[in-house]
Design a protein around this motif. Structure first.
Motif, short mmCIF file in Angstrom:
data_model
loop_
_atom_site.label_atom_id
_atom_site.label_comp_id
_atom_site.label_asym_id
_atom_site.label_seq_id
_atom_site.Cartn_x
_atom_site.Cartn_y
_atom_site.Cartn_z
N ARG A 1 4.41 7.70 -2.78
CA ARG A 1 4.11 6.75 -1.70
C ARG A 1 2.82 5.97 -1.99
O ARG A 1 2.75 4.77 -1.78
CB ARG A 1 3.99 7.47 -0.36
CG ARG A 1 5.34 7.82 0.25
CD ARG A 1 5.20 8.29 1.70
NE ARG A 1 4.33 9.45 1.86
CZ ARG A 1 4.73 10.71 1.78
NH1 ARG A 1 6.00 10.99 1.52
NH2 ARG A 1 3.87 11.70 1.95
N SER A 2 1.82 6.67 -2.50
CA SER A 2 0.55 6.02 -2.80
C SER A 2 0.71 4.97 -3.90
O SER A 2 0.20 3.85 -3.79
CB SER A 2 -0.47 7.08 -3.20
OG SER A 2 -1.73 6.50 -3.42
N VAL A 3 1.45 5.33 -4.95
CA VAL A 3 1.67 4.38 -6.04
C VAL A 3 2.52 3.20 -5.55
O VAL A 3 2.24 2.04 -5.88
CB VAL A 3 2.32 5.08 -7.26
CG1 VAL A 3 2.75 4.07 -8.30
CG2 VAL A 3 1.33 6.08 -7.86
N GLU A 4 3.56 3.49 -4.77
CA GLU A 4 4.40 2.41 -4.24
C GLU A 4 3.57 1.43 -3.40
O GLU A 4 3.74 0.22 -3.51
CB GLU A 4 5.55 2.97 -3.42
CG GLU A 4 6.64 3.57 -4.28
CD GLU A 4 7.72 4.27 -3.47
OE1 GLU A 4 7.69 4.23 -2.21
OE2 GLU A 4 8.61 4.87 -4.11
N ARG A 5 2.68 1.95 -2.57
CA ARG A 5 1.81 1.07 -1.76
C ARG A 5 0.95 0.19 -2.66
O ARG A 5 0.70 -0.97 -2.35
CB ARG A 5 0.94 1.89 -0.81
CG ARG A 5 1.64 2.31 0.46
CD ARG A 5 0.67 2.85 1.51
NE ARG A 5 -0.18 3.93 1.04
CZ ARG A 5 0.15 5.22 1.07
NH1 ARG A 5 1.31 5.60 1.55
NH2 ARG A 5 -0.70 6.14 0.62
N SER A 6 0.49 0.76 -3.79
CA SER A 6 -0.37 -0.03 -4.68
C SER A 6 0.40 -1.15 -5.38
O SER A 6 -0.19 -2.11 -5.85
CB SER A 6 -1.04 0.88 -5.72
OG SER A 6 -0.13 1.25 -6.73
N LEU A 7 1.73 -1.03 -5.40
CA LEU A 7 2.55 -2.03 -6.10
C LEU A 7 3.28 -2.99 -5.17
O LEU A 7 3.86 -3.98 -5.62
CB LEU A 7 3.60 -1.32 -6.98
CG LEU A 7 3.06 -0.45 -8.10
CD1 LEU A 7 4.20 0.34 -8.76
CD2 LEU A 7 2.32 -1.28 -9.13
#
Length: 157
Positions: free
Chosen positions: A116-122
């Motif tokens: 979720r954290s990586v998806e938010r960053s992208l």
């Protein structure tokens, strides 16, 4: 490309690898799982996505373990309720390993926060840039696999 872009990208990839390892260390320690157990479950999840049957021998090779270490790994995963052993219907001597619902739930609980954290960053990147990043990561991953194979004396696939 600016003359500093490639060195910066290499440094960022290295930092990403270190931070990913630190995340895995943190969640494995927090949830009392061996790092090798998490790696095994990750390999099994990837195999399941590809439709590949997992055997203890496959895990031994993928994780570079001895036969006794592989047996201990499978025993731990079995005792924890993460895998089931099943005999092959073709060759009864061969054991297949199947992930359980508990393993999938555990994997989700451990890695969903990171995803979720990586998806938010992208999420603010345009689709064409995401496709470019995906192509880059495929190539970087392939290059890493080749380097690992060469380092171990294997011929690159």
């Amino acid at each position: 490309m600016s003359p500093t872009a490639l060195p910066e990208l290499m440094a960022l990839l290295q930092q990403f690898t270190v931070e990913t390892d630190r995340y895995v260390d943190t969640v494995s320690a927090r949830d009392a799982l061996h790092r090798t157990d998490l790696n095994a479950l990750g390999i099994m999840m990837g195999a399941a996505r590809s439709g590949v049957t997992v055997t203890p021998g496959m895990l031994r090779h993928a994780l570079n373990l001895s036969s006794p270490a592989t047996t201990a790994l499978v025993d731990r995963l079995d005792r924890a309720g993460h895998v089931r052993r099943a005999r092959s219907s073709v060759d009864r001597r061969q054991v297949h390993l199947e992930m359980t619902e508990k393993a999938l739930a555990t994997g989700s609980a451990l890695f969903s926060p990171l995803a979720r954290s990586v998806e938010r960053s992208l999420e603010n990147f345009p689709q064409d840039e995401l496709e470019l990043l995906a192509a880059m990561m495929r190539r970087v991953t392939e290059a890493t696999v080749q380097a690992r194979q060469q380092a171990s004396g294997q011929r690159p696939e």
